[in-house]
Design an enzyme around this catalytic site. Structure first.
Site, short mmCIF file in Angstrom:
data_model
loop_
_atom_site.label_atom_id
_atom_site.label_comp_id
_atom_site.label_asym_id
_atom_site.label_seq_id
_atom_site.Cartn_x
_atom_site.Cartn_y
_atom_site.Cartn_z
N HIS A 50 0.85 -1.20 0.00
CA HIS A 50 0.00 0.00 0.00
C HIS A 50 0.88 1.24 0.00
CE1 HIS A 50 1.06 0.05 4.21
NE2 HIS A 50 0.50 -1.11 4.40
P1 TYD Z 1 -1.47 -3.07 7.85
O1 TYD Z 1 -0.69 -1.80 7.90
O2 TYD Z 1 -2.67 -3.12 6.97
O3 TYD Z 1 -0.48 -4.26 7.49
P2 TYD Z 1 -0.17 -4.92 6.08
O4 TYD Z 1 -0.32 -3.85 5.05
O5 TYD Z 1 1.23 -5.42 6.21
O6 TYD Z 1 -1.15 -6.02 5.92
O7 TYD Z 1 -1.90 -3.42 9.34
C1 TYD Z 1 -2.54 -4.63 9.67
C2 TYD Z 1 -3.64 -4.35 10.67
O8 TYD Z 1 -3.11 -3.78 11.86
C3 TYD Z 1 -4.67 -3.38 10.15
O9 TYD Z 1 -5.96 -3.91 10.47
C4 TYD Z 1 -4.47 -2.11 10.92
C5 TYD Z 1 -3.77 -2.56 12.17
N1 TYD Z 1 -2.77 -1.59 12.64
C6 TYD Z 1 -3.05 -0.80 13.73
O10 TYD Z 1 -4.14 -0.87 14.33
N2 TYD Z 1 -2.10 0.08 14.18
C7 TYD Z 1 -0.89 0.20 13.56
O11 TYD Z 1 -0.05 1.02 13.99
C8 TYD Z 1 -0.63 -0.60 12.39
C9 TYD Z 1 0.66 -0.50 11.66
C10 TYD Z 1 -1.60 -1.48 11.97
#
Ligand code: TYD
Length: 133
Positions: A50
């Site tokens: 993303h």
């Molecule tokens: P995400 O950034 O979407 O990870 P990836 O792109 O690697 O799959 O994060 C995964 C989940 O964690 C998403 O539901 C949001 C949550 N999250 C938080 O609540 N706080 C944070 O600081 C981060 C980085 C993610």
């Protein structure tokens, strides 16, 4: 648009073990609002496909190794991180994906923003639209 850059961090080598540190004002081009880490990634999985509108970040392979593919919509660069004294600075507005995680890889992400789901662009087609706006 700014470019991703490798930032060299201090390394104190010692027969008792090595030590590296990060100071906000010395090593980072942003103020730290949040720190998170990615771990226990099963083989073959990728993370972080993303872009962020606002979040700037420094990513460090604290343990193990992984690749970060950074894409500005025109060209892709691959950074292989495998040393805990190098960080990859990724400015906001770039598409980035992390893959090729080794066993026991630990990715530290130092972020300029608190978590906000509205800061994410999760569809590549939306990203291309966003950068052409
Ligand atoms: P995400 O950034 O979407 O990870 P990836 O792109 O690697 O799959 O994060 C995964 C989940 O964690 C998403 O539901 C949001 C949550 N999250 C938080 O609540 N706080 C944070 O600081 C981060 C980085 C993610």
């Amino acid at each position: 648009m700014k470019n991703p850059t490798i930032i060299s961090l201090p390394k104190f080598e010692n027969p008792r073990g090595n030590l590296t540190f990060i100071e906000e004002d010395t090593h980072l081009p942003f103020k730290i609002k949040r720190v998170y880490w990615i771990y226990d990634v099963p083989g073959g999985q990728s993370r972080g496909g993303h872009a962020f509108k606002e979040q700037q970040e420094l990513i460090v392979a604290l343990s193990g190794s992984f690749d970060i593919v950074v894409d500005n919509g025109i060209q892709k660069q691959v950074f292989s991180l495998n040393r805990s004294y190098f960080g990859l600075y990724i400015p906001n507005g770039l598409w980035r994906e992390m893959n090729n995680f080794s066993t026991n890889a630990l990715a530290l992400v130092i972020s300029s923003t608190e978590f906000s789901k509205d800061d994410y662009i999760r569809e590549y087609s939306n990203y291309i639209e966003y950068i052409q706006r």
